[in-house]
Design an enzyme around this catalytic site. Structure first.
Site, short mmCIF file in Angstrom:
data_model
loop_
_atom_site.label_atom_id
_atom_site.label_comp_id
_atom_site.label_asym_id
_atom_site.label_seq_id
_atom_site.Cartn_x
_atom_site.Cartn_y
_atom_site.Cartn_z
CE LYS A 27 -1.86 1.58 4.05
NZ LYS A 27 -1.59 2.99 4.33
CG ASN A 28 2.01 2.95 3.55
OD1 ASN A 28 0.90 3.34 3.17
ND2 ASN A 28 2.28 2.70 4.81
CB CYS A 122 -5.01 5.83 10.66
SG CYS A 122 -5.48 4.63 9.42
NE ARG A 127 -0.31 9.82 10.71
CZ ARG A 127 -0.68 8.84 9.91
NH1 ARG A 127 -1.94 8.46 9.86
NH2 ARG A 127 0.20 8.23 9.13
CB ILE A 129 2.50 18.61 7.66
CG1 ILE A 129 1.68 19.89 7.79
CG2 ILE A 129 1.59 17.42 7.47
CD1 ILE A 129 1.05 20.31 6.46
CG ASP A 130 6.82 19.84 12.37
OD1 ASP A 130 6.09 18.83 12.32
OD2 ASP A 130 7.95 19.83 12.91
CG ASP A 316 2.33 0.72 9.69
OD1 ASP A 316 1.88 1.56 10.49
OD2 ASP A 316 2.73 1.04 8.55
CB ILE A 338 6.26 5.71 15.52
CG1 ILE A 338 7.32 4.62 15.43
CG2 ILE A 338 6.25 6.66 14.31
CD1 ILE A 338 8.64 4.96 14.86
NE ARG A 409 -7.88 4.59 4.74
CZ ARG A 409 -7.29 5.43 5.57
NH1 ARG A 409 -7.91 5.80 6.67
NH2 ARG A 409 -6.10 5.90 5.31
N1 EPU Z 1 6.17 13.83 12.22
C1 EPU Z 1 6.31 15.12 12.65
N2 EPU Z 1 6.27 16.11 11.73
C2 EPU Z 1 6.10 15.88 10.41
C3 EPU Z 1 5.97 14.55 9.96
C4 EPU Z 1 6.01 13.53 10.91
O1 EPU Z 1 6.44 15.36 13.85
O2 EPU Z 1 6.09 16.85 9.63
C5 EPU Z 1 6.20 12.73 13.20
C6 EPU Z 1 4.86 12.02 13.32
O3 EPU Z 1 3.98 12.70 14.18
C7 EPU Z 1 5.26 10.67 13.86
C8 EPU Z 1 6.64 10.46 13.24
O4 EPU Z 1 7.08 11.72 12.78
O5 EPU Z 1 5.38 10.71 15.25
C9 EPU Z 1 6.66 9.51 12.10
O6 EPU Z 1 5.72 9.91 11.15
P1 EPU Z 1 5.91 9.64 9.62
O7 EPU Z 1 5.86 10.96 8.92
O8 EPU Z 1 7.05 8.72 9.38
O9 EPU Z 1 4.64 8.84 9.32
P2 EPU Z 1 3.84 9.02 8.04
O10 EPU Z 1 4.77 9.28 6.93
O11 EPU Z 1 2.71 9.91 8.32
C10 EPU Z 1 4.04 6.52 7.23
C11 EPU Z 1 3.04 5.50 6.85
C12 EPU Z 1 2.36 4.98 8.11
C13 EPU Z 1 3.41 4.40 9.03
C14 EPU Z 1 4.47 5.46 9.33
C15 EPU Z 1 5.61 4.96 10.17
C16 EPU Z 1 2.29 6.24 4.69
C17 EPU Z 1 1.21 6.82 3.87
N3 EPU Z 1 2.05 6.11 5.97
O12 EPU Z 1 3.28 7.54 7.87
O13 EPU Z 1 1.49 3.97 7.70
O14 EPU Z 1 2.80 3.99 10.24
O15 EPU Z 1 5.00 5.97 8.10
O16 EPU Z 1 6.21 3.89 9.56
O17 EPU Z 1 3.32 5.86 4.16
C18 EPU Z 1 -0.51 2.73 7.69
O18 EPU Z 1 -0.12 2.29 6.59
O19 EPU Z 1 -1.51 2.27 8.30
C19 EPU Z 1 0.25 3.81 8.30
C20 EPU Z 1 -0.22 4.53 9.30
#
Ligand code: EPU
Length: 432
Positions: A27-28, A122, A127, A129-130, A316, A338, A409
């Site tokens: 998926k990812n 989810c 989450r 996006i800074d 995950d 995480i 999903r």
């Molecule tokens: N974070 C920040 N600021 C940001 C971005 C992230 O503080 O600007 C923090 C998040 O709050 C979190 C950590 O960094 O504590 C890790 O977040 P990350 O950005 O790695 O997660 P993500 O990219 O939002 C992806 C997968 C998730 C998976 C995580 C960790 C996708 C679409 N999603 O999320 O997958 O859990 O990496 O491996 O690739 C799922 O598939 O069910 C899922 C949630």
């Protein structure tokens, strides 16, 4: 959206599952691969894309920006840019999936502008996006916030190569910066980058098409930017979903008579395989298969689990692993490092009879073994939803899992595949 539920008759701790489970495309990786289309002059084709709710939303998002997307068969897509792209991600669609945020980098790099809302996904914690917003500004974009949307505008229409040090190794930020950097002027360095295999796979394909990306899959990625790429008929092959494979492996460890998981990449699952082996599970690892036979199994015991960015134990797989631990002898600490909302689902496992203490938003202890009893459950997110399915299969009695949508999903036609190996599972409309 259709409201459906799964009805599962549990095995009550018997080990009867038999046969083969084939793993679908990740998926990812597939979701992120759709974003690659913005880096190409010509048509991009993606293969082995899972047929799940999230990819359907991604297709809608791409179409909204002006991409022409065609589907061939059930797993191949062809994406062609129209001349004029619309650099806007609509609220309704973006709120549905976190992966929408990956599009921001390549769209900004391609068109010089992107307008998007805070992405959804989810509910597993904050989450923010800074990292994205800071990073794009470092690449020369100006940020405005207006009416609940972020507007990023590249000065003179171009992004510039820069050095990013990610505060945390965010998966989606790493991928979005890496893609944006392909079209930026000069060299971009991404330090403390996420090392997930999906990132390496995306970079490998981009390099075949003329990009200059080094170090993807390590913590430092270097990208030399340039012009739009040309796929010239090359096809992106989505790698197998390591989270789906890992979830099937956990199910097999608990309930298999003789189950083989095929079309997977065991090398991407080292942390899980090691944890299960440490717990006493006997796993036969092949080049692209994982097999569990009940005749080879002994009693399983508790092991501590601490989630970590790849190659550590994946967040995950934390929820399915907790279900595993409810069946293991002894007490284990689960440390979710995480996300801070990713242990809430344990409350439903407790209702099923599990002995779980939630100490804070990141830590819980599981004491086993406990016989789980069927219950009516509500799937809270993709991964916990699948964990509930595993719990229901192991439990005694008939469980109902509402909100099948969440499981759909992430997992393609899960009930058909599980039924084929002996799970008594039905998809039922909420009306019946
Ligand atoms: N974070 C920040 N600021 C940001 C971005 C992230 O503080 O600007 C923090 C998040 O709050 C979190 C950590 O960094 O504590 C890790 O977040 P990350 O950005 O790695 O997660 P993500 O990219 O939002 C992806 C997968 C998730 C998976 C995580 C960790 C996708 C679409 N999603 O999320 O997958 O859990 O990496 O491996 O690739 C799922 O598939 O069910 C899922 C949630």
């Amino acid at each position: 959206m259709k409201r459906e539920k799964f009805v599962v008759k549990g095995l009550g701790a018997e080990r009867t599952l038999k046969g083969t489970l084939a793993v679908k495309g990740a998926k990812n990786a597939a979701l992120q691969a759709f974003a690659l289309a913005f880096l190409f002059k010509d048509n991009l084709r993606l293969k082995n894309v899972p047929d799940i709710e999230d990819t359907h939303y991604m297709v809608k998002l791409l179409k909204h920006t002006g991409m022409r997307v065609k589907k061939y068969g059930c797993a191949t897509y062809s994406i062609t840019p129209y001349k004029q792209l619309k650099p806007e991600l609509p609220y309704e669609l973006s709120r549905r999936l976190r992966a929408s945020v990956v599009l921001t980098g390549p769209l900004l790099a391609r068109t010089g502008r992107v307008i998007f809302p805070h992405p959804g996904g989810c509910l597993i914690g904050n989450r923010p996006i800074d990292i994205f917003l800071d990073g794009f500004q470092k690449m020369g974009a100006l940020l405005e916030e207006k009416g609940g949307s972020y507007i990023l505008t590249a000065q003179k229409g171009k992004l510039w190569g820069t050095e990013h040090f990610l505060r945390v190794p965010s998966v989606t930020a790493t991928q979005s910066f890496m893609m944006a950097a392909v079209l930026a002027q000069g060299r971009t360095l991404i330090k403390n980058a996420a090392m997930e295999p999906e990132t390496e796979c995306l970079a490998g394909f981009l390099n075949q098409c003329g990009a200059d990306i080094r170090g993807a899959g390590t913590s430092t990625i270097s990208v030399m930017g340039g012009a739009l790429l040309e796929a010239q008929g090359r096809i992106f092959q989505t790698p197998p979903d390591r989270i789906e494979a890992g979830s099937f492996l956990i199910l097999a460890a608990l309930a298999a008579d003789d189950l083989t998981i095929k079309e997977c990449e065991p090398a991407h699952l080292e942390a899980l395989i090691q944890a299960l082996r440490q717990a006493g599970v006997c796993i036969e690892v092949g080049a692209s298969t994982l097999r569990i036979r009940s005749s080879a199994q002994r009693a399983i015991h508790a092991v501590e689990v601490k989630t970590h960015e790849y190659p550590g134990f994946p967040t995950d797989l934390q929820a399915p692993m907790v279900v595993f631990l409810t069946q293991a002898t002894g007490e284990a600490l689960i440390f979710e490092t995480i996300f801070e909302g990713r242990l809430n689902y344990t409350e439903s496992l407790v209702r099923m009879g599990a002995s779980i203490n939630l100490w804070d938003t990141h830590r819980a202890t599981v004491k086993g073994p406990t016989l789980l009893h069927a219950k009516e459950l509500e799937s809270p997110d993709i991964r916990a939803g699948l964990a509930y399915l595993i719990a229901a299969i192991v439990a005694k009695g008939e469980s109902v899992i509402h909100n099948a949508y969440y499981i759909d999903r992430g997992y393609e036609r899960i009930e058909e595949r599980l039924r084929a190996v002996g799970v008594d599972i039905r998809r039922v409309s909420e009306q019946s």
